[in-house]
Design a protein around this motif. Structure first.
Motif, short mmCIF file in Angstrom:
data_model
loop_
_atom_site.label_atom_id
_atom_site.label_comp_id
_atom_site.label_asym_id
_atom_site.label_seq_id
_atom_site.Cartn_x
_atom_site.Cartn_y
_atom_site.Cartn_z
N HIS A 1 -22.07 9.29 -0.89
CA HIS A 1 -20.94 9.91 -0.21
C HIS A 1 -21.41 11.10 0.63
N ASP A 2 -20.97 11.12 1.88
CA ASP A 2 -21.34 12.20 2.78
C ASP A 2 -20.47 13.43 2.50
N PRO A 3 -21.05 14.64 2.52
CA PRO A 3 -20.24 15.85 2.26
C PRO A 3 -19.05 15.98 3.20
N ALA A 4 -19.22 15.59 4.47
CA ALA A 4 -18.11 15.70 5.41
C ALA A 4 -16.95 14.81 5.01
N LYS A 5 -17.24 13.59 4.60
CA LYS A 5 -16.19 12.66 4.18
C LYS A 5 -15.49 13.19 2.92
N ILE A 6 -16.24 13.79 2.02
CA ILE A 6 -15.64 14.32 0.81
C ILE A 6 -14.66 15.44 1.15
N LEU A 7 -15.06 16.35 2.05
CA LEU A 7 -14.18 17.47 2.40
C LEU A 7 -12.92 16.99 3.13
N THR A 8 -13.07 16.05 4.05
CA THR A 8 -11.88 15.55 4.74
C THR A 8 -10.99 14.76 3.79
N ASP A 9 -11.58 14.09 2.79
CA ASP A 9 -10.76 13.41 1.79
C ASP A 9 -9.91 14.41 1.02
N ILE A 10 -10.51 15.53 0.63
CA ILE A 10 -9.74 16.54 -0.11
C ILE A 10 -8.67 17.15 0.79
N ALA A 11 -9.01 17.39 2.06
CA ALA A 11 -8.04 17.96 2.98
C ALA A 11 -6.85 17.01 3.16
N ILE A 12 -7.10 15.71 3.29
CA ILE A 12 -6.01 14.74 3.40
C ILE A 12 -5.19 14.72 2.12
N THR A 13 -5.88 14.84 0.97
CA THR A 13 -5.17 14.90 -0.32
C THR A 13 -4.19 16.06 -0.34
N LEU A 14 -4.61 17.23 0.14
CA LEU A 14 -3.72 18.39 0.16
C LEU A 14 -2.57 18.18 1.13
N ILE B 1 0.85 -1.19 0.00
CA ILE B 1 0.00 0.00 0.00
C ILE B 1 0.88 1.24 0.00
N GLY B 2 0.37 2.29 -0.59
CA GLY B 2 1.08 3.57 -0.61
C GLY B 2 0.46 4.54 0.38
N GLN B 3 1.21 5.57 0.73
CA GLN B 3 0.74 6.61 1.65
C GLN B 3 0.26 6.04 2.98
N ALA B 4 0.96 5.02 3.49
CA ALA B 4 0.51 4.38 4.73
C ALA B 4 0.55 5.35 5.91
N GLY B 5 1.48 6.31 5.89
CA GLY B 5 1.54 7.28 6.97
C GLY B 5 0.34 8.19 7.03
N ARG C 1 -8.26 7.42 -3.64
CA ARG C 1 -9.20 6.47 -4.26
C ARG C 1 -8.50 5.15 -4.59
N ASP C 2 -7.21 5.22 -4.84
CA ASP C 2 -6.46 4.01 -5.18
C ASP C 2 -6.11 3.17 -3.95
N GLU C 3 -6.40 3.69 -2.76
CA GLU C 3 -6.08 2.95 -1.53
C GLU C 3 -7.34 2.81 -0.66
N PRO C 4 -8.32 2.05 -1.12
CA PRO C 4 -9.57 1.93 -0.33
C PRO C 4 -9.36 1.28 1.03
N ASP C 5 -8.33 0.44 1.17
CA ASP C 5 -8.09 -0.18 2.47
C ASP C 5 -7.73 0.85 3.53
N LEU C 6 -7.11 1.95 3.11
CA LEU C 6 -6.71 2.99 4.05
C LEU C 6 -7.77 4.08 4.20
N TYR C 7 -8.37 4.47 3.11
CA TYR C 7 -9.22 5.66 3.12
C TYR C 7 -10.68 5.38 2.83
N GLY C 8 -11.05 4.14 2.70
CA GLY C 8 -12.43 3.82 2.44
C GLY C 8 -12.88 4.24 1.06
N SER C 9 -14.17 4.42 0.92
CA SER C 9 -14.74 4.82 -0.37
C SER C 9 -14.54 6.31 -0.58
N VAL C 10 -13.92 6.66 -1.68
CA VAL C 10 -13.64 8.07 -2.01
C VAL C 10 -14.46 8.46 -3.22
#
Length: 482
Positions: free
Chosen positions: A72-85, A37-41, A99-108
């Motif tokens: 998809h919940d709006p809160a999850k979408i915003l925190t996903d983008i924040a983690i992306t940044l 997996i990538g981005q494990a940290g 999105r490529d790591e569903p085991d870590l970040y769930g459904s994106v």
């Protein structure tokens, strides 16, 4: 090169071909199913979302913007983008890393779904931003409570207040964006005004409020500073009560206006604000010299600084139209060798001043405290490395939502350091170093006994520290249901 003997007994130079060696191993490369997996940290960020309660409170705050039967919940979408940044992305489409790591970040959510949400929130930007900031404020209060003595507001009082730095920065727009305007530096783009909570020397800082403004917005616009401070106070724990002088507002000379300082005085807030010296400063300087008012200035470690002195200018300056209790402190220092003198230098000294309403401290200590405002430049650099370098969306209100997401990313980084790495140097690391050593640590995932276990690579230098930080986060009590 070797020499070979010819039939005429002459030596003839010939070339010996040596096969070049490879500095790196040559490996066969292909694609195949793998448990790597990538981005494990990034687990540090997802655990911070949960431990702080940010995900829970955002979900409640943005419930009105969730469409019926939406996946998809709006809160999850915003925190996903924040983690992306936080992981290094700078566009909505970069969420594909998660999105490529569903085991870590769930459904994106997909890119079209993310774009539709941003447009929906922008259609009601004021209400949406109020909801996001309210959730952030509640989560911040919980994080600081969990941090205990490490929290920036621990035992804060008038002498050791919670410090909020305010500064503006220019962000270039490389294409036509709504309300992008020419800037005072002959550029084109935006001029946001930002506020950061200073964590002091042990840590970095966290964004608390921000105003997106056109590029032609003024640097010393008092109405913008007042509006930002109101947002700051609403975002601090215990905002229902007047914090008084336990909160100090620190700015450069852009905040040194009558209207802004009068506002801070009415709110009974502490302040340390850059002050523009009057044209009569040469005469005032000589008065201070005759009064022997100068005393040694300190560096940040409390050691007297060679060639630098401070003095109080209040007694020789006309301050009748400024707030009561305001003090003006001036610093003189010899310019470093090779520096070009300026027309407002006096007797070879460079003079700077600031205004404050703090009493009962030595002048040198007050000056060091104000000079530490330079850390705000580091906070802005961190924000620009976490999505603020560019406003990628077309509409102005859409970019206001983007600025709020940048603040969410800054919160997650600051809070994860505060809770997971208190007392460790990692807490002070900037995003570039975090990505290099923490977020991208190699790992594999294994499933056993109905559990998914992430194995960080043991040879990674900071693998053990990362695991310890995650365990520390998970040992904290989770958010209470509500």
């Amino acid at each position: 090169m070797v020499f070979a003997k010819t039939t005429r007994t002459h030596w003839k130079r010939s070339t010996l071909r040596v096969k070049p060696t490879r500095p790196y191993p040559r490996l066969h490369v292909d694609t195949a199913p793998s448990n790597a997996i990538g981005q494990a940290g990034g687990l540090l960020l997802t655990e911070t979302v949960h431990t702080s309660g940010l995900g829970h409170h955002l979900k409640q705050a943005l419930a009105a913007w969730k469409k019926p039967f939406a996946t998809h919940d709006p809160a999850k979408i915003l925190t996903d983008i924040a983690i992306t940044l936080a992981l290094g992305g700078d566009a909505l489409s970069d969420s594909s890393v998660l999105r490529d790591e569903p085991d870590l970040y769930g459904s994106v959510a997909s890119n079209p779904t993310i774009t539709r949400l941003i447009r929906t929130l922008a259609d009601d930007a004021d209400q949406a931003l109020s909801a996001i900031n309210t959730a952030r404020a509640v989560a911040r209060a919980r994080v600081w409570e969990l941090a205990g003595a490490q929290a920036p507001n621990h035992n804060s009082d008038a002498r050791m207040p919670l410090i909020v730095d305010i500064d503006a920065t220019l962000v270039t727009a490389h294409s036509e964006k709504e309300d992008a305007q020419p800037t005072y530096k002959k550029g084109f783009g935006f001029h946001p005004l930002l506020a950061f909570i200073d964590h002091g020397r042990p840590g970095c800082g966290e964004p608390v409020a921000g105003l997106l403004r056109p590029g032609n917005a003024g640097s010393n616009t008092a109405t913008d500073h007042i509006r930002l401070v109101k947002n700051v106070l609403a975002g601090l724990p215990g905002s229902k009560t007047r914090p008084g002088k336990k909160v100090l507002i620190r700015t450069d000379t852009a905040g040194g206006t009558h209207a802004f300082l009068n506002f801070l005085a009415r709110r009974r807030l502490s302040y340390s604000v850059g002050f523009m010296l009057p044209a009569t400063m040469p005469d005032l300087y000589r008065q201070l010299t005759k009064l022997h008012a100068w005393e040694a200035a300190y560096d940040t470690t409390g050691v007297p600084r060679d060639g630098a002195d401070v003095a109080e200018l209040t007694g020789v300056l006309d301050l009748h139209d400024w707030p009561d209790g305001m003090r003006v402190i001036v610093r003189r220092e010899r310019p470093h060798p090779g520096a070009q003198l300026r027309f407002d230098d006096v007797d070879g000294y460079r003079l700077t001043a600031f205004a404050t309403n703090t009493r009962g401290m030595q002048l040198a200590d007050l000056e060091v405290r104000h000079r530490s405002r330079a850390r705000c430049e580091d906070r802005i650099r961190i924000a620009k490395d976490t999505g603020l370098q560019n406003f990628p969306l077309k509409g102005f209100d859409q970019n206001r939502i983007w600025l709020a997401i940048v603040a969410l990313a800054g919160d997650l980084q600051a809070w994860s350091g505060l809770l997971a790495f208190a007392g460790h140097e990692i807490r002070r690391w900037e995003p570039k170093r975090l990505r290099m050593h923490i977020y991208t640590v190699p790992a594999t995932i294994a499933r056993t006994a109905r559990r998914a276990v992430v194995h960080l690579k043991s040879t990674a230098r900071f693998a053990q520290v990362t695991v310890a930080g995650l365990n520390r986060l998970r040992s904290l009590p989770g958010p209470e249901p509500g």
